[in-house]
Design an enzyme around this catalytic site. Structure first.
Site, PDB file in Angstrom:
ATOM      1  N   ASP A  35      -4.134 -12.978   4.290  1.00  0.00           N
ATOM      2  CA  ASP A  35      -5.430 -12.477   4.735  1.00  0.00           C
ATOM      3  C   ASP A  35      -6.560 -12.883   3.794  1.00  0.00           C
ATOM      4  OD1 ASP A  35      -4.429 -10.916   2.721  1.00  0.00           O
ATOM      5  OD2 ASP A  35      -4.634  -9.007   3.763  1.00  0.00           O
TER       6      ASP A  35
ATOM      7  N   ASP B  20      -2.648 -10.736  -2.163  1.00  0.00           N
ATOM      8  CA  ASP B  20      -3.213 -10.255  -0.911  1.00  0.00           C
ATOM      9  C   ASP B  20      -4.708  -9.993  -1.086  1.00  0.00           C
ATOM     10  OD1 ASP B  20      -2.012  -8.936   1.805  1.00  0.00           O
ATOM     11  OD2 ASP B  20      -3.806  -7.867   1.146  1.00  0.00           O
TER      12      ASP B  20
ATOM     13  N   HIS C 231       0.819  -1.217   0.000  1.00  0.00           N
ATOM     14  CA  HIS C 231       0.000   0.000   0.000  1.00  0.00           C
ATOM     15  C   HIS C 231       0.853   1.268   0.000  1.00  0.00           C
ATOM     16  CE1 HIS C 231      -3.573  -2.326   0.510  1.00  0.00           C
ATOM     17  NE2 HIS C 231      -3.298  -2.723   1.732  1.00  0.00           N
TER      18      HIS C 231
ATOM     19  N   HIS D  52      -6.252  -7.433  -0.168  1.00  0.00           N
ATOM     20  CA  HIS D  52      -6.471  -6.013  -0.446  1.00  0.00           C
ATOM     21  C   HIS D  52      -5.658  -5.588  -1.660  1.00  0.00           C
ATOM     22  CE1 HIS D  52      -7.066  -6.656   3.928  1.00  0.00           C
ATOM     23  NE2 HIS D  52      -8.127  -5.920   3.719  1.00  0.00           N
TER      24      HIS D  52
END
Length: 729
Positions: free
Chosen positions: A311, A226, A189, A228
């Site tokens: 995740d 991931d 990110h 996200h």
């Protein structure tokens, strides 16, 4: 005499076979493998993991989901995993900083350094810095660069420099293996001048720049697995045509980017694959085969960097995807076949359930290059009987048990004595496998998770026959209100939860199309009336069957979440093969086999989406929270007064007071749910029609009158408490 002679011949044959296997193993290990490695030095079995204890020094003052357990627990496991080699980063921090400055603004890097030197603080609402963070991030970048160097050039050895100076040189021996950067914090990110979502520096981008600028690669691909979207990856790659980026990520999840699958970037080097919440392997693999792999292979990269986020696994607290225990193996196998073992680097991004990360490290294809059973037995350290009866591993590896003799010459004699007893029991008596394992090891593999309940004196094993023997246990069936009956076991079993029987007459069918079952997905009884059993008690005897039959029997069984799986197949079988409805996001917990001996039982019907209309007046609504599949049952017009009634299981648990309720990840272990999950539950409950009464999983858990208002007020009180509103009062 004939039988005794046959047994003697069998055991002699088994002994000779095992000894022959031992000889073959010794030859392969000591002669064949070294010769092949000399002839084919470019790629070897195993994986390099780059890890440092210093990664644990980056930590928040209080609890934070991005904490040292994310890497410390997997590191302990990997130290004893065959085929895995743990190394500290060999690349210097100075080299790492030079490459970081090609990815991030100088002012931003100086800001992180200054904040760390002042003792730490917050970069944003989610991302913290402490006094060690800057050095830890440099070391993590060095670890990713080290992975790239080892994979492309081979394993490194440090040798003294020439002329007697104090310098050391990194020399590569040409043996190339996949490498894994076990680092934290995550990085995908992080933008050029901004920290975001726990991420400070973009390590995959740093590794890609290092491969392009220092190691002679022409093109590099980054695959983000991931949950996200890696907005930092994408922002960097958008301006670098020599790098391509593909991402699987959950829709409508932080950071709310990467939602347009048609945005290929100005250079055609971007691919976003947003997927809905609760997607599993059935969603991943077709997209991987049809879109992602063709995109990556067409780019013709010299190196593939895989940003792995654990995740996306079931039960992660910060995402709602549903990959199962072995699903990373299927994805890893495809990547290894497509790109080869000598062109792949893996690095850790997200994953905030330490138990999940631990289990998936041992399941990932990149960390188990050897035969899975061989690797597992080698990690057993001389405990063969424990290994034989470990249900989780045995279920996945039972086809390779004949290779038992190839484990280790030190353990061969032990296995020779164990095999005549253990192998017949494992193959011929599988129903005893769990009980034998627990009695011999004192360990219960499916109750080690932090959410599970255990009494103070440990688990106790029993059976329906033992519970009902001598009248020790019985079932109490009592009315709760008109057409609603509570079914409870006395004395209680486990934590004493109850199930509820809802009486309703046969009704006209309604159109339903969201159920998917092995054999019952298109049953005509979905959408019709008939008695419904909400959740399921473990105990069942003849008196229970008679009492329920007198109330009209059971036409459907509906489960709120996997904790009620228990003996529901037995209930279904007794009551005319009543279908069992359960949300598909937790299908992997169902292990009961059907008549063909393949799990899950064909009596299950797994539904998808957010709602399931059982009949014109009964609707199941998935709220999530306690489990991804956690659901409630809404009776729109109960016979008592035509008001709506909500049945919640453990999804919403009323307190004994009767006007409040709570929401928990684990009730017995007192582990709360995060605020955003309760906010999602609050939003879904708000959308429900008003319900007057609510019934939970215990006889003392109910709300009488204006139950919806009580749930909404309780949810808001829960969120206020998490925000610290009541602290100190």
């Amino acid at each position: 005499m004939g039988v005794r002679r046959t047994k003697t011949i069998f055991f002699v044959w088994l002994l000779h076979l095992s000894l022959a296997a031992f000889v073959v193993h010794a030859f392969v290990t000591n002669v064949a493998k070294p010769a092949l490695r000399r002839l084919l030095p470019r790629c070897a079995a195993g994986v390099n993991v780059i890890y440092s204890e210093r990664f644990l020094e980056h930590k928040a003052r209080g609890y934070h989901p991005e904490n040292p357990l994310r890497v410390s627990v997997p590191a302990q496991l990997l130290k004893h995993t065959p085929g895995v080699r743990l190394y500290p980063p060999a690349v210097s921090k100075e080299e790492a900083l030079a490459v970081i400055l090609k990815v991030h603004d100088v002012e931003y890097v100086e800001e992180v350094k200054a904040l760390s030197e002042r003792g730490g603080g917050s970069m944003d609402a989610d991302t913290y810095v402490n006094s060690a963070t800057y050095d830890v991030c440099l070391l993590a970048a060095a670890a990713w660069m080290d992975c790239v160097e080892r994979t492309l050039l081979g394993e490194m050895e440090e040798v003294p420099g020439e002329n007697g100076d104090n310098l050391t040189l990194r020399v590569h021996n040409g043996i190339r293996r996949p490498s894994f950067a076990l680092t934290r914090p995550p990085g995908h990110h992080a933008l050029a001048g901004q920290a975001m979502g726990f991420c400070i520096f973009n390590f995959a981008a740093v590794a890609a720049c290092y491969a392009l600028d220092r190691l002679g690669c022409r093109k590099v691909a980054i695959l983000d697995l991931d949950a996200h979207h890696g907005n930092g990856h994408q922002a960097f790659v958008r301006t670098h045509p020599s790098i391509c980026y593909a991402s699987f990520h959950q829709k409508d999840a932080f950071p709310m980017t990467g939602l347009d699958p048609r945005d290929y970037g100005p250079h055609g080097n971007l691919l976003d694959v947003p997927i809905p919440a609760y997607s599993g392997l059935g969603t991943y693999l077709p997209l991987l085969d049809d879109k992602v792999l063709p995109f990556l292979t067409a780019f013709e990269p010299d190196l593939l960097i895989v940003s792995i986020g654990y995740d996306c696994l079931v039960d992660d607290p910060l995402a709602q995807l549903a990959l199962g225990p072995q699903d990373f193996t299927a994805v890893g196998d495809r990547l290894l076949r497509a790109f080869g073992r000598e062109k792949i680097v893996f690095g850790l991004e997200g994953g905030y359930d330490p138990d999940n990360v631990v289990g998936r490290f041992s399941d990932s294809a990149c960390l188990h290059p050897e035969r899975p059973t061989k690797a597992f037995f080698k990690a057993a350290n001389g405990r063969p009987l424990k290994v034989f009866f470990n249900c989780n591993e045995f279920r996945n590896n039972h086809r390779t048990l004949p290779w038992i003799a190839l484990v280790s010459w030190k353990k061969t004699l032990t296995y020779l004595f164990a095999a005549p007893v253990a192998m017949p029991m494992a193959f011929l008596l599988p129903r005893y496998r769990r009980a034998v394992f627990v009695r011999m090891t004192g360990h219960v593999p499916w109750i080690i998770r932090h959410r599970q309940w255990l009494p103070s004196d440990g688990p106790h094993w029993t059976s329906l026959r033992a519970l009902s023997a001598n009248g020790g246990h019985c079932t109490v069936v009592r009315p709760v209100e008109a057409a609603v009956y509570s079914i409870e076991t006395q004395p209680k079993v486990g934590i004493g939860q109850r199930c509820l029987l809802l009486q309703q007459p046969g009704e006209e069918s309604v159109q339903v199309s969201r159920v998917r079952g092995d054999k019952r997905g298109d049953r005509d009884d979905l959408g019709r009336g008939g008695n419904v059993l909400w959740d399921c008690c473990a105990f069942l005897d003849k008196a229970t069957v008679q009492a329920v039959t007198e109330l009209g029997g059971i036409q459907k069984i509906v489960l709120s979440h996997p904790h009620f799986l228990g003996s529901c197949v037995t209930w279904s079988k007794v009551f005319g093969d009543a279908p069992i409805y359960m949300h598909a996001s937790d299908k992997h917990w169902v292990t009961r086999k059907d008549e063909s001996r393949n799990p899950p039982s064909s009596r299950y019907s797994f539904w998808e989406g957010e709602e399931l209309q059982l009949s014109p007046s009964l609707k199941v609504v998935r709220l999530g929270g306690h489990f991804p599949s956690s659901s409630v049952l809404l009776w729109a017009s109960a016979p008592q007064d035509d008001k709506a009634v909500l049945f919640t299981g453990d999804t919403i648990l009323p307190v004994p007071h009767g006007r409040w309720c709570s929401f928990m990840y684990s009730f017995p272990n007192l582990l709360p749910l995060p605020d955003f999950v309760v906010e999602s539950i609050l939003k879904k409950v708000t959308a429900l029609p008003a319900f007057d009464r609510l019934y939970g999983p215990f006889s003392s858990s109910s709300i009488q009158g204006n139950a919806k208002d009580a749930v909404l007020e309780s949810a808001q009180r829960y969120l206020d408490s998490l925000a610290g509103k009541y602290h100190g009062k």
